[in-house]
Design an enzyme around this catalytic site. Sequence first.
Site, PDB file in Angstrom:
ATOM      1  N   ASP A  13      48.358  43.915  48.772  1.00  0.00           N
ATOM      2  CA  ASP A  13      49.184  43.486  49.907  1.00  0.00           C
ATOM      3  C   ASP A  13      48.780  44.143  51.215  1.00  0.00           C
ATOM      4  O   ASP A  13      49.613  44.346  52.105  1.00  0.00           O
ATOM      5  CB  ASP A  13      50.681  43.761  49.639  1.00  0.00           C
ATOM      6  CG  ASP A  13      51.127  43.197  48.311  1.00  0.00           C
ATOM      7  OD1 ASP A  13      50.759  42.048  48.031  1.00  0.00           O
ATOM      8  OD2 ASP A  13      51.805  43.913  47.561  1.00  0.00           O
ATOM      9  N   LYS A  16      44.661  41.307  53.152  1.00  0.00           N
ATOM     10  CA  LYS A  16      43.274  40.823  52.970  1.00  0.00           C
ATOM     11  C   LYS A  16      43.126  39.364  53.393  1.00  0.00           C
ATOM     12  O   LYS A  16      42.104  38.976  53.943  1.00  0.00           O
ATOM     13  CB  LYS A  16      42.854  40.961  51.503  1.00  0.00           C
ATOM     14  CG  LYS A  16      42.732  42.393  51.037  1.00  0.00           C
ATOM     15  CD  LYS A  16      42.384  42.471  49.573  1.00  0.00           C
ATOM     16  CE  LYS A  16      43.485  42.032  48.649  1.00  0.00           C
ATOM     17  NZ  LYS A  16      44.699  42.842  48.641  1.00  0.00           N
ATOM     18  N   GLY A  40      48.953  36.943  46.286  1.00  0.00           N
ATOM     19  CA  GLY A  40      49.541  36.040  47.269  1.00  0.00           C
ATOM     20  C   GLY A  40      48.971  36.405  48.622  1.00  0.00           C
ATOM     21  O   GLY A  40      49.313  37.439  49.174  1.00  0.00           O
ATOM     22  N   HIS A  41      48.044  35.597  49.110  1.00  0.00           N
ATOM     23  CA  HIS A  41      47.409  35.909  50.390  1.00  0.00           C
ATOM     24  C   HIS A  41      48.034  35.070  51.504  1.00  0.00           C
ATOM     25  O   HIS A  41      47.940  33.843  51.499  1.00  0.00           O
ATOM     26  CB  HIS A  41      45.899  35.676  50.291  1.00  0.00           C
ATOM     27  CG  HIS A  41      45.226  36.660  49.385  1.00  0.00           C
ATOM     28  ND1 HIS A  41      43.932  36.553  48.946  1.00  0.00           N
ATOM     29  CD2 HIS A  41      45.698  37.799  48.820  1.00  0.00           C
ATOM     30  CE1 HIS A  41      43.644  37.583  48.166  1.00  0.00           C
ATOM     31  NE2 HIS A  41      44.698  38.337  48.068  1.00  0.00           N
ATOM     32  N   GLN A 224      44.530  41.963  44.900  1.00  0.00           N
ATOM     33  CA  GLN A 224      45.167  43.249  44.570  1.00  0.00           C
ATOM     34  C   GLN A 224      44.490  44.377  45.363  1.00  0.00           C
ATOM     35  O   GLN A 224      43.992  44.128  46.440  1.00  0.00           O
ATOM     36  CB  GLN A 224      45.158  43.532  43.060  1.00  0.00           C
ATOM     37  CG  GLN A 224      46.077  42.619  42.258  1.00  0.00           C
ATOM     38  CD  GLN A 224      45.441  41.285  41.921  1.00  0.00           C
ATOM     39  OE1 GLN A 224      44.321  41.228  41.455  1.00  0.00           O
ATOM     40  NE2 GLN A 224      46.150  40.207  42.138  1.00  0.00           N
TER      41      GLN A 224
END
Length: 429
Positions: A13, A16, A40-41, A224
């Site tokens: 988180d 990225k 989750g990007h 991650q």
Amino acid sequence: MSNIVIVGAQWGDEGKGKIVDMFTEYADLIVRFQGGNNAGHTIVVDGEKTVLHLIPSGILHPNKKCIIGNGVVVDPEVLIEEIDALKKRGRFDDERLLISEDAHMIMPYHKKIDAAMESIRGTRKIGTTGRGIGPAYEDKTARTGLRFADLIDEKVFREKLKFALMEKNHILSSLFHQSGFEVHDIYEQYMQYAERLGRYVANTSIYINDEIKKGKKVMFEGAQGTLLDVDHGTYPYVTSSNTVAGGACCGAGVGPTHIDKVIGISKAYTTRVGEGPFPTELTDMTGDWLREKGQEFGATTGRPRRCGWFDAVVLRHAARVNGLSGMAITKLDILSGLSKIKICTGYRFEGKIYNEFPSNPRVLNGAEPLYEEMDGWVEDLSSVKDIDSLPYNAKKYLKRIEELSGVETTLVSVGMERDQTILIKNPFR
Ligand code: IMP
């Protein structure tokens, strides 16, 4: 030649997605190499928010090829949903996505086993995202997994599924007292996925290497973060893949001689979601303040993230195991308004000082962070465009992070939008 790996330098988180989206302009191919839809990007372009779980964050730029590498575990249902959502908004075309034929699939029983395992772990639960990630990687290593190469050959798929279900149904009923799955049901469901996804399946290792030979630039997108790496993270409170830069080679089928640079992404403070040690965690009002101001809630599960001060021990560890050539510091704007800011420079446990990240869980759980205190700033940073325009104390803070980690800062992010970025050095140039 400029092939770059982007990795998280903390517990995920770090932002990225935004950085990959930004650098996509300079790359030709964007390759995800590990993880699955536990990631989750979040990317914001012109006020429009996109959350991607599987498709590389480069997809929002037209003409860029996005590749899901062999190291990723893919839930086909989630991938189809993601494709459809992007298509609806005119952000996707079929020619731009490839899925490795060697990538493993997440199966319905993986999700059920993930949830069941967590429930029997009790106080030792990992706090997984419940997406079936761990069980899918377990099957890959146990050599019982199903890959996209199997999906597109219905005979092979049925055979392998039959074999896998013999074991999985036994585990579900004997160990967890839960119902199992019928071969026919999963077969029918996955054949529909094959119809939708078959066109994207390819030998992506050949494709990427051929493109590199032609002089194309590749960006490898990690998911991650380093401290969630199965080897180099806070084991067992980790995810089940190699999140570090070396994972890019295994997870994309590219040799290390093709990697030119590694950029680590780190927040200007620290967060973690799920269980496990977190030495600089703040369980007081400052922690709550960071969570609210930084909107620290999981993009995948919506869980509140644990928040804490910046930890230079973590960053030094990440710099070493990834071989970082530069770092991007994100969310510096969130710290505006704090009169004092702390940086952790080491830990103390039973009278001993630790300057490097310890593996022993007893040490990590009991580690007392040693802090340096710095003066904060009040100015709003969200529209600052160059490093010299940052408040004096913000520059001093960044400088100290560089000194403590031994890695130069190549970029500073001061907001969600693409243009809320201070680019100091472009790694592609
Ligand atoms: P899993 O990957 O779902 O098995 O979860 C294992 C651990 O990694 C849990 O603590 C999760 O919260 C954490 N985790 C997995 N993916 C992410 C991510 O994208 N960001 C932050 N934490 C994650």
